[in-house]
Design a protein around this motif. Structure first.
Motif, PDB file in Angstrom:
ATOM      1  N   ASP A 241       0.857  -1.177   0.000  1.00 15.04           N
ATOM      2  CA  ASP A 241       0.000   0.000   0.000  1.00 15.04           C
ATOM      3  C   ASP A 241       0.895   1.229   0.000  1.00 15.04           C
ATOM      4  OD1 ASP A 241      -1.784   2.045   0.395  1.00 15.04           O
ATOM      5  OD2 ASP A 241      -2.844   1.091   2.060  1.00 15.04           O
ATOM      6  N   VAL A 242       0.984   1.899  -1.136  1.00 12.19           N
ATOM      7  CA  VAL A 242       1.924   3.008  -1.287  1.00 12.19           C
ATOM      8  C   VAL A 242       1.552   4.178  -0.374  1.00 12.19           C
ATOM      9  CG1 VAL A 242       0.707   4.165  -3.184  1.00 12.19           C
ATOM     10  CG2 VAL A 242       3.190   4.343  -3.010  1.00 12.19           C
TER      11      VAL A 242
ATOM     12  N   ALA B  16      15.508   2.914   7.657  1.00 15.20           N
ATOM     13  CA  ALA B  16      14.718   3.696   8.610  1.00 15.20           C
ATOM     14  C   ALA B  16      13.226   3.584   8.292  1.00 15.20           C
ATOM     15  CB  ALA B  16      15.161   5.157   8.573  1.00 15.20           C
ATOM     16  N   VAL B  17      12.883   3.628   7.009  1.00 13.28           N
ATOM     17  CA  VAL B  17      11.484   3.463   6.594  1.00 13.28           C
ATOM     18  C   VAL B  17      11.026   2.038   6.907  1.00 13.28           C
ATOM     19  CG1 VAL B  17       9.910   3.421   4.619  1.00 13.28           C
ATOM     20  CG2 VAL B  17      11.591   5.257   4.832  1.00 13.28           C
TER      21      VAL B  17
ATOM     22  N   VAL C  30       7.868  -1.829  10.335  1.00 11.62           N
ATOM     23  CA  VAL C  30       7.872  -2.939  11.307  1.00 11.62           C
ATOM     24  C   VAL C  30       7.113  -2.531  12.572  1.00 11.62           C
ATOM     25  CG1 VAL C  30       9.324  -4.322  12.837  1.00 11.62           C
ATOM     26  CG2 VAL C  30       9.989  -4.002  10.438  1.00 11.62           C
ATOM     27  N   GLU C  31       7.394  -1.306  13.066  1.00 12.42           N
ATOM     28  CA  GLU C  31       6.725  -0.823  14.272  1.00 12.42           C
ATOM     29  C   GLU C  31       5.213  -0.720  14.076  1.00 12.42           C
ATOM     30  OE1 GLU C  31       8.533   2.864  15.191  1.00 12.42           O
ATOM     31  OE2 GLU C  31      10.511   1.998  15.644  1.00 12.42           O
TER      32      GLU C  31
ATOM     33  N   THR D  64       3.689  -5.507   7.490  1.00 11.84           N
ATOM     34  CA  THR D  64       4.647  -6.572   7.186  1.00 11.84           C
ATOM     35  C   THR D  64       5.091  -6.564   5.728  1.00 11.84           C
ATOM     36  OG1 THR D  64       3.628  -7.931   8.900  1.00 11.84           O
ATOM     37  CG2 THR D  64       5.062  -9.040   7.314  1.00 11.84           C
ATOM     38  N   ALA D  65       4.142  -6.502   4.793  1.00 14.90           N
ATOM     39  CA  ALA D  65       4.478  -6.567   3.363  1.00 14.90           C
ATOM     40  C   ALA D  65       5.369  -5.401   2.963  1.00 14.90           C
ATOM     41  CB  ALA D  65       3.210  -6.578   2.517  1.00 14.90           C
ATOM     42  N   GLU D  66       5.028  -4.194   3.442  1.00 16.02           N
ATOM     43  CA  GLU D  66       5.821  -3.003   3.107  1.00 16.02           C
ATOM     44  C   GLU D  66       7.218  -3.087   3.722  1.00 16.02           C
ATOM     45  OE1 GLU D  66       1.681  -2.232   2.376  1.00 16.02           O
ATOM     46  OE2 GLU D  66       2.699  -2.970   4.174  1.00 16.02           O
ATOM     47  N   ALA D  67       7.292  -3.595   4.963  1.00 19.22           N
ATOM     48  CA  ALA D  67       8.598  -3.716   5.633  1.00 19.22           C
ATOM     49  C   ALA D  67       9.496  -4.693   4.891  1.00 19.22           C
ATOM     50  CB  ALA D  67       8.402  -4.156   7.088  1.00 19.22           C
ATOM     51  N   GLU D  68       8.942  -5.826   4.467  1.00 18.22           N
ATOM     52  CA  GLU D  68       9.737  -6.830   3.747  1.00 18.22           C
ATOM     53  C   GLU D  68      10.207  -6.277   2.406  1.00 18.22           C
ATOM     54  OE1 GLU D  68       7.235 -10.233   3.467  1.00 18.22           O
ATOM     55  OE2 GLU D  68       7.584 -10.887   5.541  1.00 18.22           O
ATOM     56  N   TYR D  69       9.322  -5.559   1.748  1.00 17.42           N
ATOM     57  CA  TYR D  69       9.675  -4.998   0.437  1.00 17.42           C
ATOM     58  C   TYR D  69      10.808  -3.978   0.555  1.00 17.42           C
ATOM     59  CZ  TYR D  69       9.196  -2.060  -3.736  1.00 17.42           C
ATOM     60  OH  TYR D  69       9.436  -1.332  -4.867  1.00 17.42           O
TER      61      TYR D  69
END
Length: 523
Positions: free
Chosen positions: A414-415, A452-453, A458-459, A463-468
């Motif tokens: 989700d951008v 940093a992003v 993660v916080e 999950t999907a955005e953090a892994e990407y």
């Protein structure tokens, strides 16, 4: 010649240039390259010949030679006028086309409009110059010649004539003129000391074929080998994509095999493709015979189709062969994007193209080139005798990834959540980097997909955005290489490869044979 320590890369990049062919005060011409076709050499010879005639009109006292010079000059003006009218017509058509295009920039329109103005002014000047020199001819009549009067009148006109001559020869430069400068550099792989890349050659150009760039770097490799430098590869930007997929003797990337196969079968008609698959007889050894008899189509495929056609017509039977191209439980993609269901012609193209690729992979495997295991297999360079890697600069790739991310091109993330990350004081993600105001900024791309992003995502539990973001940030650091061990770099690159294959060939973890990829699937 002593051997130099370290490994060295050739870097090739293009930078914008204002299109022009200029003469310096030292009478050197710059702004375009003579691409071994003598275009600039011929243009320079024409310029010097005409300039020489103009100079002689001020000093030559011989009536016959002066008359010849005047007549030749007048003929030149006639030819100039004809050429300028043709160029003006072409430019007006370009302007009209750009005017009708909603994507044309204001700067581009101004440039073409100014070209029209310059050509129109030159047409008027050419006509005026011609008339002026025609009026000098009566002064050289055999009955009462006055060469001195011609010399005197011409001296008044000479500055304007030479300015016109310079202007018209600029317009007669290579069409279109150079719009970029190709900068060729040499870089130490470890890049421990700035400048990391030293420029060794500049080539003005408008468009260059990939083969021309390959030939250019071959000459540089020869000099580097002569000086004891170990050349390991060439880095280019996105403009020269085929350099990284098509080598001197074979394909370098699996994508190139897919491209070639798709391009070949896309030109074939339905009846032609049927001849590859429909059995018309049997050999003495029991193998099936088709009209095309292409050895790249496996016998078991032809036999299976023949057996199915004992109960079903060809239109229905071909669906079974089409479904066999991907493992059970997976869905194949259509030949044409979003065109579902496939037509019979598209199914035939998918089938024949797929088996042609698989046969090509098998043939290359016999030569020690394993595209069944690797997406990219470099060649041994004939100049250096070493494996030579063709790569795109990782900063160019990162900027394209950032652009794709900003434009919500990735379905898995989700951008809008990057907007939330911008509001955090721990991400260093600003508005310019978020929306891509500075399109060529590597730093902005790094801020968008930074650790940093990733930590912010993660916080938040994204999950999907953090892994990407972690995947891209790790890959970018591994591509740069400095400060990381080879094990860490390998792990990051392998993670990126698996991420790509998870989408390009979803069954690769169960069956890693890359020749079984769906040739219609894009990532």
């Amino acid at each position: 010649m002593p051997i130099q320590k370290g490994l060295f890369w050739i870097k090739v990049d293009g930078t914008d240039l204002k299109p022009a062919l200029q003469e310096s005060k030292k009478e050197e011409w710059n702004g375009d390259a003579d691409m071994s076709d003598s275009t600039v050499k011929v243009l320079r010879a024409e310029y010097e010949k005409r300039a020489g005639i103009v100079t002689e009109l001020s000093s030559d006292k011989n009536r016959t030679r002066l008359q010849q010079h005047l007549t030749t000059t007048i003929d030149h003006f006639d030819a100039d006028t004809q050429w300028l009218h043709k160029s003006l017509g072409k430019t007006i058509k370009v302007y009209q086309k750009k005017t009708n295009s909603p994507t044309t920039s204001e700067e581009s329109l101004k440039e073409v409009n100014w070209e029209i103005v310059e050509l129109s002014n030159l047409i008027e000047q050419s006509k005026e110059r011609k008339e002026t020199y025609e009026n000098m001819l009566p002064l050289l009549s055999p009955q009462n010649p006055d060469p001195a009067a011609v010399n005197k009148k011409h001296k008044v006109q000479e500055p304007d004539t030479k300015r016109y001559l310079t202007a018209i020869l600029k317009k007669k430069r290579r069409q279109p003129a150079a719009s970029h400068v190709l900068v060729v550099m040499v870089s130490d792989e470890e890049r421990k000391k700035k400048p990391y890349a030293l420029p060794v050659q500049y080539v003005p150009y408008h468009s260059l074929g990939d083969q021309w760039v390959r030939d250019l770097t071959t000459k540089l490799k020869e000099r580097m080998v002569f000086h004891g430098l170990t050349v390991v590869g060439t880095l280019t930007d996105g403009e020269f994509s085929s350099l990284r997929t098509q080598g001197g003797t074979r394909a370098l990337h699996l994508w190139q095999l897919i491209h070639d196969a798709r391009e070949g079968v896309s030109k074939m008609q339905r009846e032609t493709l049927k001849k590859y698959l429909v059995q018309v007889g049997v050999n003495d050894d029991g193998t099936p015979v088709t009209e095309a008899n292409d050895p790249r189509i496996p016998s078991h495929v032809i036999t299976k189709l023949h057996d199915i056609m004992q109960e079903l017509d060809f239109s229905n039977a071909i669906h079974h062969i089409r479904n066999d191209l991907v493992p059970e439980g997976y869905t194949h993609l259509p030949w044409r994007v979003h065109v579902v269901p496939e037509s019979q012609l598209d199914m035939l193209r998918s089938i024949v193209g797929t088996y042609q690729i698989r046969a090509s992979v098998e043939e290359l495997k016999q030569e020690g080139v394993h595209f069944s295991k690797h997406l990219y297999v470099p060649e041994v360079d004939i100049t250096t005798g070493q494996i030579h890697h063709e790569r795109e600069d990782h900063n160019h790739i990162l900027k394209r990834i950032a652009k794709h991310t900003r434009e919500a091109g990735h379905d898995d993330i989700d951008v809008r959540r990057f907007g939330e990350a911008m509001l955090s004081d721990r991400t260093d993600l600003g508005h310019a980097a978020l929306v891509g105001l500075r399109k060529q900024s590597v730093r902005d791309a790094e801020k968008l997909v930074s650790h940093a992003v990733k930590n912010f995502f993660v916080e938040k539990g994204y999950t999907a955005e953090a892994e990407y973001v972690k995947l891209v940030a790790d890959w970018h650091e591994a591509a740069d290489g400095r400060g990381l061990s080879q094990e860490d770099r390998r792990a990051a690159n392998l993670a990126m490869k698996n991420y790509i294959l998870d989408r390009w060939m979803p069954w690769h973890r169960d069956d890693s044979d890359l020749s079984k990829i769906d040739i219609n699937r894009y990532f």
